[in-house]
Design a protein around this motif. Structure first.
Motif, PDB file in Angstrom:
ATOM      1  N   ALA A 117       0.822  -1.221   0.000  1.00 15.88           N
ATOM      2  CA  ALA A 117       0.000   0.000   0.000  1.00 15.88           C
ATOM      3  C   ALA A 117       0.848   1.259   0.000  1.00 15.88           C
ATOM      4  O   ALA A 117       0.414   2.314  -0.497  1.00 15.88           O
ATOM      5  CB  ALA A 117      -0.929   0.002   1.216  1.00 15.88           C
ATOM      6  N   LEU A 118       2.053   1.186   0.544  1.00 10.65           N
ATOM      7  CA  LEU A 118       2.915   2.365   0.642  1.00 10.65           C
ATOM      8  C   LEU A 118       3.718   2.596  -0.632  1.00 10.65           C
ATOM      9  O   LEU A 118       4.094   3.729  -0.934  1.00 10.65           O
ATOM     10  CB  LEU A 118       3.871   2.179   1.826  1.00 10.65           C
ATOM     11  CG  LEU A 118       4.418   3.420   2.524  1.00 10.65           C
ATOM     12  CD1 LEU A 118       3.296   4.312   3.020  1.00 10.65           C
ATOM     13  CD2 LEU A 118       5.325   3.015   3.672  1.00 10.65           C
ATOM     14  N   LEU A 128       2.460  16.199  -1.039  1.00  8.64           N
ATOM     15  CA  LEU A 128       1.341  15.352  -1.462  1.00  8.64           C
ATOM     16  C   LEU A 128       1.624  13.877  -1.189  1.00  8.64           C
ATOM     17  O   LEU A 128       0.722  13.124  -0.799  1.00  8.64           O
ATOM     18  CB  LEU A 128       1.064  15.569  -2.951  1.00  8.64           C
ATOM     19  CG  LEU A 128       0.488  16.930  -3.327  1.00  8.64           C
ATOM     20  CD1 LEU A 128       0.483  17.115  -4.840  1.00  8.64           C
ATOM     21  CD2 LEU A 128      -0.928  17.094  -2.771  1.00  8.64           C
ATOM     22  N   MET A 129       2.862  13.468  -1.389  1.00  4.20           N
ATOM     23  CA  MET A 129       3.244  12.077  -1.100  1.00  4.20           C
ATOM     24  C   MET A 129       3.040  11.763   0.377  1.00  4.20           C
ATOM     25  O   MET A 129       2.456  10.735   0.742  1.00  4.20           O
ATOM     26  CB  MET A 129       4.702  11.845  -1.499  1.00  4.20           C
ATOM     27  CG  MET A 129       4.965  11.898  -2.985  1.00  4.20           C
ATOM     28  SD  MET A 129       6.736  12.065  -3.345  1.00  4.20           S
ATOM     29  CE  MET A 129       7.343  10.431  -2.884  1.00  4.20           C
ATOM     30  N   LEU A 130       3.528  12.658   1.233  1.00  6.50           N
ATOM     31  CA  LEU A 130       3.415  12.425   2.667  1.00  6.50           C
ATOM     32  C   LEU A 130       1.960  12.492   3.135  1.00  6.50           C
ATOM     33  O   LEU A 130       1.548  11.741   4.025  1.00  6.50           O
ATOM     34  CB  LEU A 130       4.262  13.443   3.428  1.00  6.50           C
ATOM     35  CG  LEU A 130       5.773  13.238   3.318  1.00  6.50           C
ATOM     36  CD1 LEU A 130       6.517  14.433   3.909  1.00  6.50           C
ATOM     37  CD2 LEU A 130       6.200  11.947   4.023  1.00  6.50           C
ATOM     38  N   LYS A 131       1.191  13.382   2.523  1.00  6.57           N
ATOM     39  CA  LYS A 131      -0.223  13.484   2.899  1.00  6.57           C
ATOM     40  C   LYS A 131      -0.956  12.191   2.583  1.00  6.57           C
ATOM     41  O   LYS A 131      -1.699  11.647   3.416  1.00  6.57           O
ATOM     42  CB  LYS A 131      -0.876  14.649   2.159  1.00  6.57           C
ATOM     43  CG  LYS A 131      -2.345  14.848   2.517  1.00  6.57           C
ATOM     44  CD  LYS A 131      -2.938  16.038   1.788  1.00  6.57           C
ATOM     45  CE  LYS A 131      -4.395  16.239   2.191  1.00  6.57           C
ATOM     46  NZ  LYS A 131      -5.026  17.371   1.465  1.00  6.57           N
ATOM     47  N   ALA A 132      -0.738  11.668   1.376  1.00  2.92           N
ATOM     48  CA  ALA A 132      -1.406  10.425   0.991  1.00  2.92           C
ATOM     49  C   ALA A 132      -0.940   9.258   1.856  1.00  2.92           C
ATOM     50  O   ALA A 132      -1.748   8.434   2.303  1.00  2.92           O
ATOM     51  CB  ALA A 132      -1.147  10.136  -0.485  1.00  2.92           C
ATOM     52  N   ALA A 133       0.370   9.190   2.106  1.00  4.85           N
ATOM     53  CA  ALA A 133       0.902   8.089   2.910  1.00  4.85           C
ATOM     54  C   ALA A 133       0.385   8.164   4.338  1.00  4.85           C
ATOM     55  O   ALA A 133      -0.026   7.148   4.927  1.00  4.85           O
ATOM     56  CB  ALA A 133       2.425   8.116   2.878  1.00  4.85           C
ATOM     57  N   ASP A 149      -2.348   9.797   5.547  1.00  2.00           N
ATOM     58  CA  ASP A 149      -3.785   9.739   5.738  1.00  2.00           C
ATOM     59  C   ASP A 149      -4.399   8.416   5.301  1.00  2.00           C
ATOM     60  O   ASP A 149      -5.401   7.977   5.881  1.00  2.00           O
ATOM     61  CB  ASP A 149      -4.461  10.892   4.990  1.00  2.00           C
ATOM     62  CG  ASP A 149      -4.056  12.257   5.536  1.00  2.00           C
ATOM     63  OD1 ASP A 149      -3.413  12.301   6.610  1.00  2.00           O
ATOM     64  OD2 ASP A 149      -4.359  13.270   4.884  1.00  2.00           O
ATOM     65  N   THR A 150      -3.828   7.763   4.276  1.00  2.00           N
ATOM     66  CA  THR A 150      -4.461   6.557   3.736  1.00  2.00           C
ATOM     67  C   THR A 150      -3.780   5.262   4.156  1.00  2.00           C
ATOM     68  O   THR A 150      -4.381   4.194   4.033  1.00  2.00           O
ATOM     69  CB  THR A 150      -4.520   6.608   2.195  1.00  2.00           C
ATOM     70  OG1 THR A 150      -3.185   6.545   1.657  1.00  2.00           O
ATOM     71  CG2 THR A 150      -5.184   7.891   1.716  1.00  2.00           C
ATOM     72  N   VAL A 151      -2.536   5.342   4.649  1.00  2.71           N
ATOM     73  CA  VAL A 151      -1.820   4.105   4.999  1.00  2.71           C
ATOM     74  C   VAL A 151      -1.331   4.124   6.449  1.00  2.71           C
ATOM     75  O   VAL A 151      -1.673   3.249   7.238  1.00  2.71           O
ATOM     76  CB  VAL A 151      -0.629   3.865   4.044  1.00  2.71           C
ATOM     77  CG1 VAL A 151       0.101   2.576   4.430  1.00  2.71           C
ATOM     78  CG2 VAL A 151      -1.099   3.784   2.600  1.00  2.71           C
ATOM     79  N   LEU A 152      -0.531   5.129   6.801  1.00  5.83           N
ATOM     80  CA  LEU A 152       0.146   5.106   8.100  1.00  5.83           C
ATOM     81  C   LEU A 152      -0.829   5.263   9.265  1.00  5.83           C
ATOM     82  O   LEU A 152      -0.821   4.458  10.211  1.00  5.83           O
ATOM     83  CB  LEU A 152       1.226   6.178   8.145  1.00  5.83           C
ATOM     84  CG  LEU A 152       2.369   5.976   7.144  1.00  5.83           C
ATOM     85  CD1 LEU A 152       3.266   7.204   7.109  1.00  5.83           C
ATOM     86  CD2 LEU A 152       3.186   4.733   7.495  1.00  5.83           C
ATOM     87  N   ALA A 202      -3.044   2.260   9.768  1.00  4.84           N
ATOM     88  CA  ALA A 202      -2.304   1.131  10.349  1.00  4.84           C
ATOM     89  C   ALA A 202      -2.072   1.341  11.839  1.00  4.84           C
ATOM     90  O   ALA A 202      -2.245   0.415  12.649  1.00  4.84           O
ATOM     91  CB  ALA A 202      -0.977   0.944   9.623  1.00  4.84           C
ATOM     92  N   LEU A 203      -1.674   2.551  12.218  1.00  8.35           N
ATOM     93  CA  LEU A 203      -1.464   2.843  13.632  1.00  8.35           C
ATOM     94  C   LEU A 203      -2.778   2.791  14.396  1.00  8.35           C
ATOM     95  O   LEU A 203      -2.836   2.287  15.528  1.00  8.35           O
ATOM     96  CB  LEU A 203      -0.810   4.217  13.786  1.00  8.35           C
ATOM     97  CG  LEU A 203      -0.370   4.620  15.194  1.00  8.35           C
ATOM     98  CD1 LEU A 203       0.577   3.596  15.797  1.00  8.35           C
ATOM     99  CD2 LEU A 203       0.270   6.001  15.176  1.00  8.35           C
ATOM    100  N   ASP A 204      -3.849   3.278  13.766  1.00  6.84           N
ATOM    101  CA  ASP A 204      -5.166   3.207  14.405  1.00  6.84           C
ATOM    102  C   ASP A 204      -5.579   1.758  14.658  1.00  6.84           C
ATOM    103  O   ASP A 204      -6.232   1.455  15.659  1.00  6.84           O
ATOM    104  CB  ASP A 204      -6.220   3.900  13.532  1.00  6.84           C
ATOM    105  CG  ASP A 204      -6.101   5.411  13.555  1.00  6.84           C
ATOM    106  OD1 ASP A 204      -5.462   5.953  14.485  1.00  6.84           O
ATOM    107  OD2 ASP A 204      -6.640   6.064  12.638  1.00  6.84           O
ATOM    108  N   GLY A 205      -5.202   0.863  13.733  1.00  4.20           N
ATOM    109  CA  GLY A 205      -5.519  -0.544  13.921  1.00  4.20           C
ATOM    110  C   GLY A 205      -4.840  -1.119  15.144  1.00  4.20           C
ATOM    111  O   GLY A 205      -5.453  -1.871  15.925  1.00  4.20           O
ATOM    112  N   VAL A 206      -3.561  -0.757  15.340  1.00  6.80           N
ATOM    113  CA  VAL A 206      -2.832  -1.216  16.525  1.00  6.80           C
ATOM    114  C   VAL A 206      -3.473  -0.643  17.789  1.00  6.80           C
ATOM    115  O   VAL A 206      -3.693  -1.358  18.779  1.00  6.80           O
ATOM    116  CB  VAL A 206      -1.347  -0.817  16.443  1.00  6.80           C
ATOM    117  CG1 VAL A 206      -0.623  -1.116  17.755  1.00  6.80           C
ATOM    118  CG2 VAL A 206      -0.658  -1.538  15.288  1.00  6.80           C
ATOM    119  N   ILE A 207      -3.796   0.651  17.750  1.00  5.75           N
ATOM    120  CA  ILE A 207      -4.405   1.295  18.920  1.00  5.75           C
ATOM    121  C   ILE A 207      -5.756   0.664  19.246  1.00  5.75           C
ATOM    122  O   ILE A 207      -6.072   0.406  20.418  1.00  5.75           O
ATOM    123  CB  ILE A 207      -4.548   2.809  18.677  1.00  5.75           C
ATOM    124  CG1 ILE A 207      -3.166   3.469  18.594  1.00  5.75           C
ATOM    125  CG2 ILE A 207      -5.387   3.461  19.772  1.00  5.75           C
ATOM    126  CD1 ILE A 207      -3.200   4.919  18.157  1.00  5.75           C
TER     127      ILE A 207
END
Length: 462
Positions: A22-23, A135-140, A142-145, A148-153
């Protein structure tokens, strides 16, 4: 040698490629080229709306087609740009030439093609690069990082609540200490992670489009009557969705990147702390790990079920933090109005964040295997009656008994304490009968304070 997962220098593109799928389209060179095309086209469309006598507003179908080129951008398109770069030896100029070729090659873009020289008009390469990186960091993020962290939390929060009342012996300095609950210890991690996660999400991603040294020199040379600062702000904020930085040298100074990478590092540090603790709890037998058919823990010791997911997470979190720390320390430094040292370093954003994502994935995998071992927890507590020295001496203090701390120290320090010995001591105390009975009813397993309550209300309004 051919290029493949087996020959990749980085395990992110080899062994762990599937985990980071995804990244990859967002933070790879493909992702950078894709965003450069997006920025160039949005700048071009915005210029057509300035009312310039030389560049009339593009008709709606041509605008839609230009944005469709961005939306449908492919690896073949990126390779075509790389092929142009072989001649130009300049990556951003190659993007400009490729867009002009697309304009000239499509009858549906006839008006845009007539104004092809307004592609990259008054821009320095860094006007395109810095906004592309944003834009790269925003997409990464908001849509991936963050997901993923929310899933762990979310997993940890669920564990905190479900294990809120399961008592556990604390071990301050590695020694037996006042009991807690498994859920409360996990809740502590969740609270820290939630705060760290919000710091990641709150970082404003900046962009600038102000020319070679940040002063709109070329812009004003061509059109001195235009408010180029207001125009650039509009492109950055309204069309690209970034926050405008009005004061820059040739490059956007990257302070926001340092802030973002430091915020990710903080989350990773919290998770290193947690991974090590879970490793220890598995070692103590507090947690079992669900078995997977066919899986081998040791090539020579058939009994082993190793906590490898938490070990992998710890190792990759360390790698991520090492790279993120270098990015945050190096990127805000540029000699005079610009040097090129940031360029090659920025190409490693995906590597640094990739190791973080890989670690979070390992943690999620490890957490899914954990099973609480209440028997081991109970046995550990039942072997630690000395921890009741704390509440006994505190009650003695309340009722004015002499030397309470010293008497409990003499009774317990460095000695094996049992239920019988601690209760025999309580019986000797000159306390009100109700207080004495309350202490006699106390066990290591029920001396947990508000631990269960605190874990249960995790996330509720404080």
């Amino acid at each position: 040698m051919s290029s493949s997962a087996l020959t990749a220098l980085s395990p992110l593109d080899g062994r762990y490629a599937a985990t980071l799928a995804a990244l990859r389209p967002l933070l790879s060179e493909f992702g950078l080229i894709h965003r450069r095309v997006q920025v160039e086209i949005e700048w071009f469309i915005a210029l057509s709306d300035l009312g310039l006598p030389e560049f009339a507003a593009l008709p709606a179908p041509e605008r839609a087609r230009l944005r469709e080129i961005v939306a449908a951008f492919t690896e073949a398109d990126a390779q075509a740009i790389k092929d142009i770069e072989k001649t130009t030896n300049h990556d951003v100029k190659a993007v400009e030439y490729w867009i002009k070729q697309r304009l000239a090659g499509e009858p549906a873009l006839a008006q845009a093609a007539r104004h092809g020289e307004f592609v990259h008009f008054a821009c320095t390469s860094e006007d395109i690069n810095n906004t592309s990186h944003g834009l790269m960091l925003k997409a990464a993020r908001d849509t991936v990082l963050l997901p993923a962290l929310d899933g762990v939390i979310a997993t940890l929060a669920g564990m905190a609540r479900s294990l809120a009342a399961v008592p556990m012996l604390s071990r301050t300095h590695g020694q037996t200490a006042s009991p807690t609950t498994v859920g409360k210890e996990i809740a502590n991690v969740v609270a820290r992670l939630q705060a760290a996660r919000e710091r990641i999400a709150a970082v404003k991603l900046l962009g600038k489009m102000n020319g070679a040294v940040g002063n709109y020199n070329a812009h004003l040379a061509a059109y001195p009557e235009i408010d180029w600062e207001a125009f650039s702000r509009g492109v950055v904020e309204q069309q690209l969705g970034l926050s405008f930085n009005a004061y820059t040298i040739q490059i956007e100074p990257h302070d926001y990147m340092a802030e973002l990478f430091d915020a990710v590092t903080r989350s990773n540090t919290i998770l290193i702390d947690f991974a090590r603790d879970v490793w220890g709890y598995v070692s103590l037998g507090y947690f079992k790990q669900r078995l997977k058919a066919g899986e081998i823990g040791s090539s020579t010791m058939p009994h082993k079920v190793n906590p490898i997911d938490f070990e992998n997470a710890e190792g990759n979190l360390g790698l991520a933090n090492a790279l993120l720390a270098h990015l945050s320390q190096k990127l805000p430094i540029s000699r005079w109005q610009r040097d090129l040292t940031d360029s090659t370093v920025l190409r490693n954003m995906g590597v640094a964040l990739g190791y973080a994502l890989l670690a979070w994935s390992s943690l999620a995998k490890g957490l899914a295997k954990l099973e609480i071992n209440e028997a081991a927890l109970a046995a550990d507590l039942d072997a630690a009656w000395e921890v009741l020295a704390e509440p006994i001496q505190t009650v003695m203090r309340r009722h004015g008994l002499p030397n309470p701390y010293e008497r409990l120290k003499e009774l317990t320090r460095g000695k094996a304490i049992t239920r019988e010995s601690i209760q025999a001591f309580i019986q000797t105390l000159e306390l009100p009968e109700a207080e004495k009975q309350r202490l006699l009813a106390m066990t290591p397993a029920n001396y947990i304070g508000k631990a269960s309550e605190l874990a249960s209300k995790l996330g509720a309004a404080q």
